[in-house]
Motif scaffolding. Structure first.
Motif, PDB file in Angstrom:
ATOM      1  N   UNK A 413       0.833  -1.217   0.000  1.00  7.15           N
ATOM      2  CA  UNK A 413       0.000   0.000   0.000  1.00  7.15           C
ATOM      3  C   UNK A 413       0.864   1.262   0.000  1.00  7.15           C
ATOM      4  N   UNK A 414       1.760   1.346  -0.979  1.00  7.75           N
ATOM      5  CA  UNK A 414       2.677   2.472  -1.027  1.00  7.75           C
ATOM      6  C   UNK A 414       2.275   3.448  -2.122  1.00  7.75           C
ATOM      7  N   UNK A 415       2.791   4.646  -2.030  1.00  6.92           N
ATOM      8  CA  UNK A 415       2.633   5.655  -3.063  1.00  6.92           C
ATOM      9  C   UNK A 415       3.945   6.403  -3.224  1.00  6.92           C
ATOM     10  N   UNK A 416       4.211   6.882  -4.445  1.00  4.37           N
ATOM     11  CA  UNK A 416       5.463   7.575  -4.726  1.00  4.37           C
ATOM     12  C   UNK A 416       5.166   8.839  -5.524  1.00  4.37           C
ATOM     13  N   UNK A 417       5.785   9.955  -5.121  1.00 10.51           N
ATOM     14  CA  UNK A 417       5.735  11.216  -5.863  1.00 10.51           C
ATOM     15  C   UNK A 417       7.170  11.673  -6.072  1.00 10.51           C
ATOM     16  N   UNK A 418       7.507  12.021  -7.320  1.00 12.40           N
ATOM     17  CA  UNK A 418       8.858  12.492  -7.635  1.00 12.40           C
ATOM     18  C   UNK A 418       8.765  13.914  -8.168  1.00 12.40           C
ATOM     19  N   UNK A 419       9.504  14.781  -7.505  1.00  9.86           N
ATOM     20  CA  UNK A 419       9.521  16.202  -7.881  1.00  9.86           C
ATOM     21  C   UNK A 419      10.810  16.463  -8.669  1.00  9.86           C
ATOM     22  N   UNK A 420      10.675  17.055  -9.869  1.00  9.56           N
ATOM     23  CA  UNK A 420      11.856  17.276 -10.709  1.00  9.56           C
ATOM     24  C   UNK A 420      12.619  18.522 -10.262  1.00  9.56           C
ATOM     25  N   UNK A 421      13.653  18.843 -11.022  1.00  2.02           N
ATOM     26  CA  UNK A 421      14.551  19.942 -10.642  1.00  2.02           C
ATOM     27  C   UNK A 421      13.882  21.305 -10.694  1.00  2.02           C
ATOM     28  N   UNK A 422      12.715  21.385 -11.359  1.00  2.00           N
ATOM     29  CA  UNK A 422      11.988  22.639 -11.428  1.00  2.00           C
ATOM     30  C   UNK A 422      10.801  22.681 -10.467  1.00  2.00           C
ATOM     31  N   UNK A 423      10.731  21.677  -9.583  1.00  2.00           N
ATOM     32  CA  UNK A 423       9.677  21.663  -8.572  1.00  2.00           C
ATOM     33  C   UNK A 423       8.352  21.136  -9.067  1.00  2.00           C
ATOM     34  N   UNK A 424       8.324  20.519 -10.230  1.00  2.00           N
ATOM     35  CA  UNK A 424       7.074  20.014 -10.784  1.00  2.00           C
ATOM     36  C   UNK A 424       6.926  18.523 -10.473  1.00  2.00           C
ATOM     37  N   UNK A 425       5.676  18.106 -10.297  1.00  2.00           N
ATOM     38  CA  UNK A 425       5.413  16.716  -9.937  1.00  2.00           C
ATOM     39  C   UNK A 425       4.677  15.950 -11.031  1.00  2.00           C
ATOM     40  N   UNK A 426       4.472  16.557 -12.197  1.00  2.00           N
ATOM     41  CA  UNK A 426       3.703  15.889 -13.238  1.00  2.00           C
ATOM     42  C   UNK A 426       4.531  15.561 -14.467  1.00  2.00           C
ATOM     43  N   UNK A 427       5.850  15.668 -14.363  1.00  2.00           N
ATOM     44  CA  UNK A 427       6.683  15.419 -15.537  1.00  2.00           C
ATOM     45  C   UNK A 427       7.327  14.043 -15.522  1.00  2.00           C
ATOM     46  N   UNK A 428       7.176  13.328 -14.431  1.00  2.00           N
ATOM     47  CA  UNK A 428       7.852  12.033 -14.296  1.00  2.00           C
ATOM     48  C   UNK A 428       6.816  10.910 -14.266  1.00  2.00           C
ATOM     49  N   UNK A 429       6.955  10.005 -15.192  1.00  2.00           N
ATOM     50  CA  UNK A 429       6.063   8.847 -15.240  1.00  2.00           C
ATOM     51  C   UNK A 429       6.580   7.776 -14.277  1.00  2.00           C
ATOM     52  N   UNK A 430       5.694   7.292 -13.387  1.00  2.00           N
ATOM     53  CA  UNK A 430       6.093   6.360 -12.313  1.00  2.00           C
ATOM     54  C   UNK A 430       5.394   5.030 -12.515  1.00  2.00           C
ATOM     55  N   UNK A 431       6.137   3.933 -12.321  1.00  2.00           N
ATOM     56  CA  UNK A 431       5.590   2.585 -12.379  1.00  2.00           C
ATOM     57  C   UNK A 431       5.975   1.848 -11.095  1.00  2.00           C
ATOM     58  N   UNK A 432       4.977   1.334 -10.353  1.00  2.00           N
ATOM     59  CA  UNK A 432       5.216   0.542  -9.142  1.00  2.00           C
ATOM     60  C   UNK A 432       4.973  -0.925  -9.462  1.00  2.00           C
ATOM     61  N   UNK A 433       5.970  -1.765  -9.216  1.00  2.00           N
ATOM     62  CA  UNK A 433       5.853  -3.193  -9.443  1.00  2.00           C
ATOM     63  C   UNK A 433       5.893  -3.920  -8.098  1.00  2.00           C
ATOM     64  N   UNK A 434       4.941  -4.822  -7.890  1.00  2.00           N
ATOM     65  CA  UNK A 434       4.939  -5.645  -6.675  1.00  2.00           C
ATOM     66  C   UNK A 434       5.861  -6.831  -6.904  1.00  2.00           C
ATOM     67  N   UNK A 435       6.972  -6.858  -6.187  1.00  2.00           N
ATOM     68  CA  UNK A 435       7.958  -7.917  -6.361  1.00  2.00           C
ATOM     69  C   UNK A 435       7.681  -9.121  -5.457  1.00  2.00           C
ATOM     70  N   UNK A 436       6.609  -9.048  -4.673  1.00  2.00           N
ATOM     71  CA  UNK A 436       6.301 -10.122  -3.731  1.00  2.00           C
ATOM     72  C   UNK A 436       6.929  -9.872  -2.372  1.00  2.00           C
ATOM     73  N   UNK A 437       6.389 -10.564  -1.354  1.00  2.00           N
ATOM     74  CA  UNK A 437       6.871 -10.413   0.025  1.00  2.00           C
ATOM     75  C   UNK A 437       6.800  -8.965   0.480  1.00  2.00           C
TER      76      UNK A 437
END
Length: 605
Positions: A413-437
């Motif tokens: 039940x995690x979430x990730x937000x990545x802020x780029x060098x210009x302070x924006x949070x909508x320029x980075x595409x994020x993929x979360x993979x469940x690796x098990x355990x």
């Protein structure tokens, strides 16, 4: 197995009723009256009758019979015959086949008593003279010793642990077997709990389901009729002879030794072919469910819910459970039989959404008591302090803008937000993979060089040491040509324990466009191989590039613009195709094969 080495007079203290449970129920013990201690006391007559019938059941294979237990053992012959049948052994020395004189009778009885001694069956205060002279009290004690050893202590019974049985007295062993066999009733003794006849019906029906299926409905005020029905069925179809009469077993004066003698035959009972088994009346409303999985509150999304269904009072039937969520989706829960004496089932299900769930529990196709159950499922409340993240992508230095890097998140039940060098949070595409355990891998594509900050949340809260220290991404060496495939950038946050609370992530700024975050790929962008008068197609991916209008221009060899069709298929994907009609080198303002837009225009033939 513990052997009972005490004699009849030691087993039954004269100062108490025979009906007492040897100190187990002190509040019901009463001093014996003169009537109870008399030679013709009712319990003594019942016991003599019971022991006589028990002996005859074993002697009938030798065509012998005891009419008077007090007199018929005096010559030793029937006693020797009984011991040989019970032990399946011959006497260790010869005896007189025709004992016409007292001395011969004494010698025969001595042969029998010596046999018992060699079989390690200890006798106290009994000698051959007591048997020959017809001492009924000691004769009854002798027979009771044989019953304890050969009918209760020695035989191996089904559904019994051998090691546990060795730790019990014969009485405890028999009572424990019956309690496991008849879980529907609280049977704790061998006198009072059998007086209405219903316990006999329950025992018979549990040994052979269908012989007495309606014992629960029997009238407790008709004990003799109840006992006669149960005992007759046991005699006819289970091979359990009636060594005690129905009137005797329900008699308030009956002693526990007589009842134990009869009941000791049930562990070895086998159902005969052709028995008139009847279907038992089922009672779904007598089944009950309990456990956290059906409580109104306390269950959580994506957390296994569990509860128990007990069916011992309902009969024999199938248990099915359905769970309906707030959106109307119905799933069948997992039901596992525990095969215990209360016939319980363990039920588990996994609620996937929050809100009111309806749990329907069916027994033999009908709702059990209180079914359906309304269960309110809450949103998962996680503990961010139990989450950790680590990997090279969370190191303060060493990450390159166009080189892959990664980090792993150890939780759920995690979430990730990545802020780029210009302070924006909508320029980075994020993929979360469940690796098990409960380990998640986060992969993302940064499009700008410079410091980036990674925020990791769990159950809506930041985990310790989140956001991570800024990670600098430097420009890679060299540039990609139109045929290069730039990698997907993976980047991981490293957990560092500290006491300070995690800072609040910055608020998102107004979205802006970033053409460098777009890429294009497809056959229509290949440098060679495209033919005239055939459709050439490619795709443009704009996800993570912010807001803006996509414009695609295709120019022919003479510099004129060729018609191009652009279709938005959703999720930042645009399908493009054009129709070249003139051969030659064609420049385009679209990007090349899987290239950033800053690599366009390209030329191809």
């Amino acid at each position: 197995m513990m052997s009972n080495n005490t004699y009849y007079d030691q087993q039954q203290p004269p100062q108490y009723y025979q009906g007492s449970d040897n100190g187990e129920e002190q509040d019901e013990e009463m001093p014996a009256t003169e009537k109870d201690l008399a030679e013709d006391a009712p319990w003594k007559k019942i016991q003599q009758n019971t022991f006589t019938r028990w002996c005859n059941e074993h002697l009938k294979c030798m065509n012998k019979r005891i009419n008077d237990l007090q007199k018929d053992l005096s010559d030793g012959l029937k006693l020797i015959g009984l011991l040989e049948v019970l032990s399946q052994k011959k006497m260790y020395r010869k005896y007189h086949a025709r004992p016409n004189f007292r001395q011969m009778k004494l010698e025969n009885v001595s042969v029998a008593l010596e046999f018992l001694e060699r079989e390690h069956i200890k006798l106290v205060s009994i000698d051959s003279k007591a048997i020959v002279d017809g001492n009924l009290k000691l004769i009854l004690g002798l027979i009771w010793t044989l019953i304890l050893h050969y009918s209760i202590s020695m035989p191996m019974w089904e559904d019994e642990d051998d090691e546990d049985a060795k730790k019990l007295t014969p009485k405890q062993r028999l009572l424990g077997w019956i309690q496991n066999k008849v879980p529907q009733l609280p049977i704790n003794n061998f006198h009072r709990d059998w007086r209405d006849g219903k316990a006999l019906g329950a025992l018979v029906d549990n040994c052979a389901p269908g012989l007495c299926p309606d014992w629960e409905t029997w009238d407790p005020n008709q004990p003799v009729e109840n006992a006669r029905e149960a005992m007759q069925q046991a005699d006819d179809w289970l091979g359990v002879p009636q060594v005690i009469a129905p009137e005797e077993i329900v008699d308030p004066n009956v002693d526990e030794h007589s009842v134990m003698t009869y009941l000791s035959q049930f562990p070895k009972a086998k159902l005969k072919p052709g028995a008139p088994l009847r279907a038992k009346t089922l009672h779904p409303k007598r089944a009950r469910a309990y456990g956290p999985g059906i409580e109104p509150r306390g269950n959580i999304v994506l957390k296994l819910a569990e509860f128990t269904v007990e069916t011992v009072e309902a009969g024999l039937g199938e248990v099915i459970v359905y769970v309906e969520d707030p959106e109307g989706h119905t799933e069948e829960a997992r039901v596992v039989a525990n095969n215990d004496k209360k016939r319980t089932y363990t039920v588990t299900y996994m609620p996937k959404v929050e809100g009111l769930h309806k749990v329907t529990v069916l027994f033999a196709g009908q709702d059990i008591d209180r079914s359906p159950f309304m269960v309110n499922v809450s949103k998962a409340m996680g503990d961010p302090n139990k989450v950790s993240a680590r990997g090279p992508g969370l190191e303060p230095v060493g990450n390159v803008a166009t080189k892959p890097t990664y980090f792993d998140i150890y939780t759920a039940d995690v979430g990730v937000v990545i802020v780029d060098s210009q302070g924006r949070r909508d320029t980075v595409e994020i993929l979360l993979e469940n690796k098990g355990d409960s380990i998640f891998r986060c992969t993302y594509r940064p499009m700008l060089e410079g410091p980036h900050t990674v925020y990791i949340t769990f159950a809506g809260q930041q985990i310790p040491q989140a956001p991570t220290p800024s990670t600098s991404l430097r420009r890679p060496a060299g540039r990609y040509s139109g045929s290069d495939n730039p990698p997907v950038y993976s980047h991981s946050a490293h957990r560092k324990d500290q006491e300070n609370p995690a800072p609040t992530p910055p608020k998102p700024r107004r979205p802006t466009s970033n053409p460098n975050a777009c890429r294009a790929t497809g056959r229509g962008l290949q440098p060679k191989g495209i033919r005239v008068k055939e459709v050439a197609d490619f795709k443009v991916f704009t996800r993570g590039a912010g807001t803006g209008e996509l414009k695609v221009t295709v120019k022919g060899p003479r510099g004129g613009e060729e018609p191009v069709t652009v279709r938005d298929v959703g999720d930042g994907v645009h399908e493009c195709d054009y129709y070249p009609v003139v051969p030659g080198s064609t420049p385009s303002s679209s990007p090349g094969q899987d290239t950033p837009f800053h690599a366009a225009p390209l030329r191809w033939r």
